[in-house]
Scaffold this motif. Structure first.
Motif, PDB file in Angstrom:
ATOM      1  N   ASN A 149       0.852  -1.188   0.000  1.00 29.32           N
ATOM      2  CA  ASN A 149       0.000   0.000   0.000  1.00 29.32           C
ATOM      3  C   ASN A 149       0.888   1.238   0.000  1.00 29.32           C
ATOM      4  O   ASN A 149       1.728   1.396   0.886  1.00 29.32           O
ATOM      5  N   LEU A 150       0.694   2.103  -0.987  1.00 28.38           N
ATOM      6  CA  LEU A 150       1.459   3.337  -1.077  1.00 28.38           C
ATOM      7  C   LEU A 150       0.522   4.519  -0.908  1.00 28.38           C
ATOM      8  O   LEU A 150      -0.454   4.651  -1.650  1.00 28.38           O
ATOM      9  N   ALA A 180      -6.487   2.971  -6.039  1.00 22.35           N
ATOM     10  CA  ALA A 180      -6.306   2.390  -7.368  1.00 22.35           C
ATOM     11  C   ALA A 180      -5.422   1.165  -7.171  1.00 22.35           C
ATOM     12  O   ALA A 180      -4.437   1.219  -6.426  1.00 22.35           O
ATOM     13  N   LEU A 181      -5.781   0.061  -7.802  1.00 21.01           N
ATOM     14  CA  LEU A 181      -5.066  -1.195  -7.616  1.00 21.01           C
ATOM     15  C   LEU A 181      -4.422  -1.630  -8.926  1.00 21.01           C
ATOM     16  O   LEU A 181      -5.071  -1.671  -9.969  1.00 21.01           O
ATOM     17  N   PHE A 182      -3.131  -1.961  -8.844  1.00 18.21           N
ATOM     18  CA  PHE A 182      -2.376  -2.468  -9.974  1.00 18.21           C
ATOM     19  C   PHE A 182      -1.724  -3.784  -9.563  1.00 18.21           C
ATOM     20  O   PHE A 182      -1.537  -4.052  -8.379  1.00 18.21           O
ATOM     21  N   ARG A 183      -1.349  -4.577 -10.554  1.00 18.39           N
ATOM     22  CA  ARG A 183      -0.708  -5.858 -10.252  1.00 18.39           C
ATOM     23  C   ARG A 183       0.588  -5.991 -11.033  1.00 18.39           C
ATOM     24  O   ARG A 183       0.613  -5.909 -12.256  1.00 18.39           O
ATOM     25  N   THR A 206       2.498  -9.444  -7.218  1.00 16.28           N
ATOM     26  CA  THR A 206       2.393  -8.448  -6.157  1.00 16.28           C
ATOM     27  C   THR A 206       1.389  -7.366  -6.543  1.00 16.28           C
ATOM     28  O   THR A 206       1.488  -6.775  -7.618  1.00 16.28           O
ATOM     29  N   TYR A 207       0.439  -7.132  -5.667  1.00 20.16           N
ATOM     30  CA  TYR A 207      -0.530  -6.060  -5.871  1.00 20.16           C
ATOM     31  C   TYR A 207       0.021  -4.771  -5.270  1.00 20.16           C
ATOM     32  O   TYR A 207       0.607  -4.793  -4.188  1.00 20.16           O
ATOM     33  N   PHE A 231      11.757   0.277  -4.376  1.00 22.37           N
ATOM     34  CA  PHE A 231      11.300  -0.971  -4.965  1.00 22.37           C
ATOM     35  C   PHE A 231      12.212  -1.287  -6.137  1.00 22.37           C
ATOM     36  O   PHE A 231      12.679  -0.384  -6.815  1.00 22.37           O
ATOM     37  N   ALA A 232      12.464  -2.573  -6.369  1.00 26.05           N
ATOM     38  CA  ALA A 232      13.365  -2.964  -7.447  1.00 26.05           C
ATOM     39  C   ALA A 232      12.671  -3.932  -8.394  1.00 26.05           C
ATOM     40  O   ALA A 232      11.920  -4.801  -7.961  1.00 26.05           O
TER      41      ALA A 232
END
Length: 134
Positions: free
Chosen positions: A12-13, A41-44, A48-49, A77-78
């Motif tokens: 969650n950001l 807003a949700l992305f995948r 990883t969501y 994040f990488a």
């Protein structure tokens, strides 16, 4: 002791501009929107969501200090790729501002970094051939 898989399933950001961040994830990462409502807003990313969340939408709001850090973006994040330079060229087409250009690192990776509109840092990395590689 409980048995559980140690794999991150969702992140969650907290973002200050949900619309701008959502557009960035759609355009720059090329991700389809999985779900959207007024505050999220949700992305995948493969397994990883990533939830983009407008401000503190949960009832158990983060403490003031944690929320201030989240508003500025913390952590990195990488994403591991086979060709950092090709990804760099694609990001440049989207007008992404880089923090660092592609460079070979002494720990055996070629990396570059950029920030998303929420201030979160992303690293694109590729493994360099070792000294024994043919």
């Amino acid at each position: 002791m409980a048995v559980w898989e140690k794999q991150i399933a969702a992140i969650n950001l907290i973002v200050s501009d949900l619309e701008r961040s959502s557009a960035f994830y759609r355009q720059v990462f090329g991700l389809p929107l999985q779900h959207e409502d007024e505050d999220t807003a949700l992305f995948r990313f493969k397994d990883t969501y990533v939830f983009l969340q407008r401000g503190p939408a949960h009832q158990d709001d983060p403490s003031g200090e944690a929320f201030n850090l989240a508003q500025n973006g913390v952590g990195q994040f990488a994403i591991i790729v086979s060709d950092v330079d090709a990804v760099w060229a694609e990001l440049a087409q989207h007008g992404v501002t880089l923090i660092s250009h592609p460079a070979d690192r002494h720990w055996g990776m070629r990396t570059m970094t950029f920030a998303d509109p929420g201030g979160y840092t992303w690293e694109i990395a590729q493994e360099l051939p070792g000294p024994d590689a043919s």
